[in-house]
Structures are given as C-alpha cells and as structure tokens.
Design an enzyme around this catalytic site. Sequence first.
Site, PDB file in Angstrom:
ATOM      1  CG  ASP A 105      -2.123  -0.900   1.053  1.00 11.98           C
ATOM      2  OD1 ASP A 105      -2.092  -1.732   0.137  1.00 11.98           O
ATOM      3  OD2 ASP A 105      -3.073  -0.782   1.843  1.00 11.98           O
ATOM      4  CB  CYS A 149       2.683  -6.699   2.057  1.00 15.51           C
ATOM      5  SG  CYS A 149       1.836  -5.143   2.387  1.00 15.51           S
ATOM      6  CG  ASP A 150      -2.490  -5.697   2.459  1.00 15.55           C
ATOM      7  OD1 ASP A 150      -1.885  -5.656   1.385  1.00 15.55           O
ATOM      8  OD2 ASP A 150      -3.033  -4.700   2.971  1.00 15.55           O
ATOM      9  CE  LYS A 151      -5.280  -5.322  -1.085  1.00 13.14           C
ATOM     10  NZ  LYS A 151      -4.766  -4.624   0.116  1.00 13.14           N
ATOM     11  CB  CYS A 206       1.615  -2.632   8.996  1.00 10.53           C
ATOM     12  SG  CYS A 206       1.851  -1.748   7.457  1.00 10.53           S
ATOM     13  CB  SER A 216      -5.099   1.272   5.212  1.00  6.02           C
ATOM     14  OG  SER A 216      -4.320   0.620   6.202  1.00  6.02           O
TER      15      SER A 216
END
Length: 568
Positions: free
Chosen positions: A82, A123-125, A197, A474
Amino acid sequence: MKKKLRSTFEPGSARWALRRAEWGVLGVTEEDMEKPKIAIVNSSSDLAACFAHLDGIAAKMKEAIRSAGGVPFEVRTAAPVDFVTSAGHRGGYILSARDLIVNDIEVAVEGAMLDGMVCLVSCDKTVPGQLMAAGRLNIPTIVVACGYQPSGRYRGEHMDIEDLWINAVHRETGRNQITVSELNEMSENAILGPGVCAGMGTANTMHIVCEALGMALPGSTPVLANSPKMWNTVRQAGERIVQMVWDDDLKPRDILTPEAFANAVMVVLSVSGSINSVKHLQALAKEAQCEVDVYRLFEQYADNIPLLSAIRPNGEHTIEEFEASGGARAVMKQLERFLCKNAMTVTGQTVEENLRNAVVANEEIIRPVDRALAERPSIVLVRGSLSPDTGIVKLAVADDRKLQFTGPAIVFNSTQEAVDAVNKDEVKPGQVVVLRGLGPKGTPGMGVVTALVFALDGKGLGEQVALVHDGQQSGLSNKGIVVAEVSPEAADGGPMSLVENGDMISIDVEKRFVNLDVPESELAVRRSRLENKPVTDERGWLAIYRRLVQPLPQSGGILADHRMEAIK
C-alpha cells in the site's frame, strides 16, 4: 511402493530428457527427478520492507525441503504494498495485483506440474493471492507467514507505521505543527526491520486467517519477522510439505471447506480484524470452489462472536503482546465452543486436535468469552437502497458513539478531489461525504480511500461527518462512521452513481442499513441520463482487470473458470 508423482515423467522420454537438461544446470540429479518437486512461492521485492527478508527465508526453506527429501523450486510473483505501489493510477495496482499473483503462480506451478507449494506470505495482498492460487491449483500447500516488522520509539513514545501515517496526514491538514525534521525522525523510527505493518491491519489479519482456515501450521501467526519462532516454522513447513505430497495427499480443497471459512470469520470478528478480509475470503472461496457466502457468514456471526482482543489500532495492546499471549491459536482456544472443531488442517489433524494443548498466556490480552471486551460486532455489513448488495462498517473496540447518521450528500469522484475539498474547508459538519468511482471496475482495481479518512480526522471532522465509498481503505484506518466497499459500485451502475449533492442519506449501523432518501421516480430519471461509456481510459494490465473483474460479493477477482468466457 511410493505413488507416482505428477511431476515425474518416464526416464528416457523426451519430456524427462528436456527437464533433466534444464534442471541439471541447477544441481538437480537423476535421483532427484523421482522426488517431490515443491514450489516455494516468493513475493520478494526491494520496493518495501515487507518483502526485504523473503529471499533469506526462501533459502532456508530450500534447505528444509531438501533435508526432507524434496526438490525445491523458487518462483516469483508480483509484490504490491500500500505505502509504495498505491502511488500510481489511484491505487489501482494494489487489489488488482492480488489476482495477478494468482495467475503468476498458476503459470509457473501448473505449467511445470509441480507436486506441492509452500507460500511465503507477507504484505496483505500477497496473502489472499497465494491462498487463492492454492485453492485454484488444489495441490498440497502450506502457507508460511513471514512476520511483522519491529517498531520503534519516538521521543519516548511508541512509533509504528500507522503513527507515522497519521502524523503526516495531520501535518498536511494543519492539525499539528510537526516540522519536516520531526517527521523525518519519526520515519527513521517507525520501521526497524523487515516485515508487515505492526498492527491488526490487513496483513496480520490475513496471516491469522491462514491459521484459522487450517492452511498454516498451528501456533505460527502472528510472528515477529526473522525471529527464532519464524525460523522454526520455516523448518517445520519444509518437512511437512514433503510428507503431505508422499503420504497424505492432503489438498487445499480438503481444508478450505464451509467449516474452515466459518472458523476464519469467527476469528476475524473476535480480534476486530481488517474489513479487507471479507472480500479476500470471498474470492478465496470462489477459487476453492467452496459453496459458501462469506458476506452472509459475517452477518450470521456478527452478533454471536464476542470481541476478545484489542490490538493497535483497535486498542492499546501491541501485536508483540498478542503474539506472546498465544496469538491465533490462543484466540481459537478461547473460541473453541463456537468453532467447527472437525475442520481439517495442514497438520493432517483437526482443529480440535490442534487446540488440545493450546495455552492462553495472558487473558487480559486475549480474553476468555465470559470476560469479552464487547458483545457487539466490530465489523458490520449494511445493506439498503444505497448499497443493495452490501457495504461494510468497521467500528472501534470502545465505540460508544451514536451509530446513526443522516445528512445531505457532498459528492466526489476521486480521493484527491475529496481531500482537496477537506483541506479547503468545503466539507462541513453534518454532511455525508460520498466518494465514488473507486470500485474494482471504476478505478479500476479499487481506489484507496484511507487518505480521505485521515484527512477528515485531521480536520476534526471524523466524528462530525459520515463517509460512504465504493473503494477500499487500509486495514489500519478506523475513523468515524465509514461505509466502505459499497456494492454495486458506481461504475457498475449502482445507486452510488445516481447520488447528487444535497441528497439526504440515512445510515443506521445498528439496524444495518444505508439508504438514499430520494424517490424512485427521480432516480429513474437520473438513471436514464447516465452515459454508458468507459469510466477510465486505462491500458495494459488495469484495462484487462477492469474487463474481467467480478463484483465484490461474487468474488471481487478474476476467476479461473470465468476468464476465457469473459475474454470471448
């Protein structure tokens, strides 16, 4: 006698000879040709700290797989983050990259007919993308969460990436008087190492989801990146994946059942996880050909699953404290009475068997059900005349606000347009800010709304206005009453496309609705004036994505069984 592997071809055949030549250069021996070939899916990238350590993890995973009698092959995918790759094309590359990752993996792993996969998620995706590939390919797979980043301190106070982000936006809106030098000092202390994060944002939520689904080893999430615990999981996963190929032939669709999705939804609700998990789980269910409506699951369990943990930004406790208290496994232990305990997991055992010796180290961080932090849900799905299919509201853990809001609309067609209006004081208390054109087709790829959420908060409007949008935000942002991911989106002709300045909009989170209070006769006139033309002039990948993407409640992605039909 060992079973025949799909990656193994008859010695002396043309296919065998060509592979022997290609792989021999990589050190693969003739003996290795008969062993399980395992893909190590690595979304490594120098673009962000989230992925900076993955090459080192891949190297250790190779060692573990070789020691267990397998042959590892590292394959790469896209790596969206992001804070970096959202800069271009209104953030459209973030969600769309999730589906690109699925296809990256399909090309490499299915094209080579490898026998199993270990997915290194960060990371998220990358998490849903790799999970979706596992569901699509349906070969033995283990997901390894590669950990969260260590945070620092700024002048005696905790400082992580969200703290930095909020301070930076507040500086832009004039809410604080932080200097560039002070902001730079914060930047130098917010991230002290690789990983995702350090909060209950989308990345850590999705890492926990992997374990709740049964696709990650029990006790492996969340985890500090490059910690001894993470390295131990790497070793165990390398051993287990080879065993899965030889002995169990346990495949993702054996694990990704309706019961597994129910467990994941319950865990997300209990930790106040990211709203992005809803669309990711729905897309995963479709790829795994699992007949389950994830949106309905969130509605079904919303009022039954208590809130057991409040991790930043939902509360004051840190992700480090959550991990030390037992993490996802401890949450599942506390929720055991609700869970589908017969669901299978990558261990070859059920959820009930995996939880048998689970311990909750700190019941203030991860509460028991009878001392829950709250009984009302922190993720609420709303429907109504403005969101016929769905919209999602994320509530704060200690939220005692009035959860109703009625006001006139002020309409914007881009995040930057809305942020500029906020900074010019054009958005007034009592208004409902409508931000449209940011859905999967509209951006395309879903525009990011978080900057507007923080801008409103920076101007002191977070509690004085409501926000309704068809984009994404987010997992770290949680300010005011925000109805996110409204579907159908404006670009699909949803009611969002018909809203005009001054229209009254009513939101009632407790009663689960968001309504556009305009007569149907007037809406019909407006609908007749809508122009049927492309929303954007994108080319390349985003144009392909816009043409093929499905509405969020259906999948929100590009599905394998729809791609050729859509292209035709």
